[in-house]
Design an enzyme around this catalytic site. Structure first.
Site, PDB file in Angstrom:
ATOM      1  N   GLU A   7      -9.347 -29.932  15.868  1.00  0.00           N
ATOM      2  CA  GLU A   7     -10.612 -30.622  15.556  1.00  0.00           C
ATOM      3  C   GLU A   7     -10.521 -31.296  14.192  1.00  0.00           C
ATOM      4  O   GLU A   7     -11.119 -32.356  13.975  1.00  0.00           O
ATOM      5  CB  GLU A   7     -11.782 -29.628  15.644  1.00  0.00           C
ATOM      6  CG  GLU A   7     -12.060 -29.257  17.103  1.00  0.00           C
ATOM      7  CD  GLU A   7     -12.703 -27.895  17.313  1.00  0.00           C
ATOM      8  OE1 GLU A   7     -13.200 -27.290  16.345  1.00  0.00           O
ATOM      9  OE2 GLU A   7     -12.691 -27.437  18.474  1.00  0.00           O
ATOM     10  N   LYS A  11     -16.067 -21.770  13.888  1.00  0.00           N
ATOM     11  CA  LYS A  11     -16.326 -23.219  13.763  1.00  0.00           C
ATOM     12  C   LYS A  11     -17.668 -23.436  13.038  1.00  0.00           C
ATOM     13  O   LYS A  11     -18.039 -22.635  12.190  1.00  0.00           O
ATOM     14  CB  LYS A  11     -16.297 -23.877  15.146  1.00  0.00           C
ATOM     15  CG  LYS A  11     -15.017 -23.514  15.911  1.00  0.00           C
ATOM     16  CD  LYS A  11     -14.791 -24.350  17.128  1.00  0.00           C
ATOM     17  CE  LYS A  11     -13.500 -23.897  17.802  1.00  0.00           C
ATOM     18  NZ  LYS A  11     -13.156 -24.707  18.965  1.00  0.00           N
ATOM     19  N   SER A  20     -10.172 -21.328  25.044  1.00  0.00           N
ATOM     20  CA  SER A  20     -10.969 -20.642  26.070  1.00  0.00           C
ATOM     21  C   SER A  20     -10.432 -19.259  26.409  1.00  0.00           C
ATOM     22  O   SER A  20     -10.448 -18.851  27.571  1.00  0.00           O
ATOM     23  CB  SER A  20     -11.098 -21.511  27.329  1.00  0.00           C
ATOM     24  OG  SER A  20     -11.743 -22.733  27.020  1.00  0.00           O
ATOM     25  N   ASN A  60     -12.578 -17.795  15.429  1.00  0.00           N
ATOM     26  CA  ASN A  60     -12.852 -19.060  14.758  1.00  0.00           C
ATOM     27  C   ASN A  60     -14.279 -19.456  15.099  1.00  0.00           C
ATOM     28  O   ASN A  60     -14.542 -19.928  16.199  1.00  0.00           O
ATOM     29  CB  ASN A  60     -11.854 -20.127  15.250  1.00  0.00           C
ATOM     30  CG  ASN A  60     -12.155 -21.503  14.684  1.00  0.00           C
ATOM     31  OD1 ASN A  60     -12.973 -21.643  13.767  1.00  0.00           O
ATOM     32  ND2 ASN A  60     -11.496 -22.522  15.225  1.00  0.00           N
ATOM     33  N   GLY A 112     -12.562 -25.030  24.140  1.00  0.00           N
ATOM     34  CA  GLY A 112     -13.985 -25.237  24.393  1.00  0.00           C
ATOM     35  C   GLY A 112     -14.283 -25.804  25.765  1.00  0.00           C
ATOM     36  O   GLY A 112     -15.409 -26.224  26.046  1.00  0.00           O
ATOM     37  N   GLU A 159      -2.648 -23.911  20.500  1.00  0.00           N
ATOM     38  CA  GLU A 159      -3.954 -24.229  21.056  1.00  0.00           C
ATOM     39  C   GLU A 159      -3.875 -25.550  21.814  1.00  0.00           C
ATOM     40  O   GLU A 159      -4.056 -26.628  21.215  1.00  0.00           O
ATOM     41  CB  GLU A 159      -4.986 -24.350  19.937  1.00  0.00           C
ATOM     42  CG  GLU A 159      -5.174 -23.079  19.137  1.00  0.00           C
ATOM     43  CD  GLU A 159      -6.588 -22.958  18.584  1.00  0.00           C
ATOM     44  OE1 GLU A 159      -7.225 -21.951  18.847  1.00  0.00           O
ATOM     45  OE2 GLU A 159      -7.045 -23.903  17.914  1.00  0.00           O
ATOM     46  N   HIS A 193      -6.206 -27.241  12.484  1.00  0.00           N
ATOM     47  CA  HIS A 193      -6.895 -27.131  13.778  1.00  0.00           C
ATOM     48  C   HIS A 193      -7.022 -28.528  14.385  1.00  0.00           C
ATOM     49  O   HIS A 193      -7.233 -29.508  13.673  1.00  0.00           O
ATOM     50  CB  HIS A 193      -8.278 -26.499  13.585  1.00  0.00           C
ATOM     51  CG  HIS A 193      -8.907 -26.108  14.887  1.00  0.00           C
ATOM     52  ND1 HIS A 193      -9.511 -27.025  15.709  1.00  0.00           N
ATOM     53  CD2 HIS A 193      -8.970 -24.917  15.535  1.00  0.00           C
ATOM     54  CE1 HIS A 193      -9.932 -26.403  16.802  1.00  0.00           C
ATOM     55  NE2 HIS A 193      -9.623 -25.128  16.721  1.00  0.00           N
TER      56      HIS A 193
HETATM   57  P1  PGA Z   1     -12.409 -21.800  22.215  1.00  0.00           P
HETATM   58  O1  PGA Z   1     -11.858 -22.301  20.783  1.00  0.00           O
HETATM   59  O2  PGA Z   1     -12.007 -20.350  22.360  1.00  0.00           O
HETATM   60  O3  PGA Z   1     -13.890 -21.978  22.148  1.00  0.00           O
HETATM   61  O4  PGA Z   1     -11.748 -22.658  23.246  1.00  0.00           O
HETATM   62  C1  PGA Z   1     -10.610 -21.898  20.288  1.00  0.00           C
HETATM   63  C2  PGA Z   1     -10.300 -22.627  19.007  1.00  0.00           C
HETATM   64  O5  PGA Z   1     -10.561 -23.845  18.912  1.00  0.00           O
HETATM   65  O6  PGA Z   1      -9.786 -22.035  18.056  1.00  0.00           O
END
Ligand code: PGA
Length: 257
Positions: free
Chosen positions: A99, A8, A214, A6, A175, A169, A97
């Site tokens: 976000e 983003k 992460s 992903n 993140g 997630e 997601h």
């Molecule tokens: P990250 O993001 O691996 O940077 O924590 C994962 C995601 O939001 O899909």
């Protein structure tokens, strides 16, 4: 096993194409066998999709989008339809997601509508669920995830395992560099598997349930070794081809010969 990146809102177009070329080269160098039992996918920004689908046309890396609009077409300035995605070479789309839920106010009902729309165009939805740290501390993580599954999947048909992918997630791990422990991940993935089995019966046994938050090359093996963790949705580490492919190698190592 599926390892999906992903990206983003990262990389400009030349940078995104370069990353896709690096991935294609890495997959080719590794040879056909290396990732034979692992599906790979990348979810770049919309603007990159068609170009990246071209770059990846000859390697087994699928292309997905990070979002889709629930309507077919029309006066929705700034939005992107499912038909646009398939015509740009997408086979997958991330929906719900955290976000998007947090920053853009997407509700479970919105997520459900997007899943229905994606499915009607043959796109495989990657449904994201996960709790906040406050919800986990209050002992509500399982209830939150169940509620998200219920809201997103109520009335949705899953006839084969390829109709749906779920990504667990935990928001506190996204993140942040803080990862769920393999045990925490397995506990929630098992719950998700049970929920899907109650809903859809046999096909649920083979629905991919990805862990996201992460996931890095140094912690991927422990997570992917869990029986119900059948892949990863990788954010930050998917922006470096070597890191992403190292995670895919850990996934390949978990598949019984
Ligand atoms: P990250 O993001 O691996 O940077 O924590 C994962 C995601 O939001 O899909």
């Amino acid at each position: 096993m599926l390892i999906a990146g992903n990206w983003k809102m990262n990389t400009d177009l030349p940078g995104g194409l370069a990353l896709a070329r690096a991935l294609a080269a890495g997959v080719q160098e590794a040879g056909e066998e290396a990732f034979a039992d692992v599906d790979l996918a990348v979810c770049p920004p919309y603007v990159h999709l068609a170009g990246i689908a071209d770059v990846l046309a000859d390697v087994p890396v699928a292309v997905g989008a990070q979002n889709v609009h629930a309507e077919e077409e029309g006066a929705y300035t700034g939005e992107i339809s499912a038909a646009m995605l398939t015509s740009a070479g997408c086979t997958h789309v991330i929906v719900g997601h955290s976000e998007r839920r947090e920053a853009f106010g997407e509700t479970d009902a919105d997520v459900r509508a997007k899943i229905v729309q994606a499915r009607s165009h043959g796109l495989v939805p990657i449904l994201c669920v996960g709790e906040t740290i406050e919800q986990r501390r209050a002992g509500n993580a399982a209830a939150v995830v169940r509620r998200q599954l219920d809201g997103a999947l109520d009335g949705v048909d899953v006839d084969t395992a390829d109709d749906l992918i779920v990504a667990y997630e935990p928001i506190w791990a996204i993140g942040t560099g803080e990862t769920a422990t393999p045990e925490q991940a397995q506990e929630m993935h098992a719950l998700i598997r049970r929920d899907l089995t109650d809903r859809f019966g046999d096909p649920a046994a083979d629905v991919e349930i990805l862990y996201g938050g992460s996931m890095k090359r140094h912690n991927a093996a422990g997570l992917l070794r869990q029986p119900d963790v059948t892949g990863g949705l990788v954010g930050g580490a998917s922006l470096t081809a070597d890191h992403f492919l190292d995670i895919a190698r850990h996934a390949a190592a978990q598949v019984p010969a």
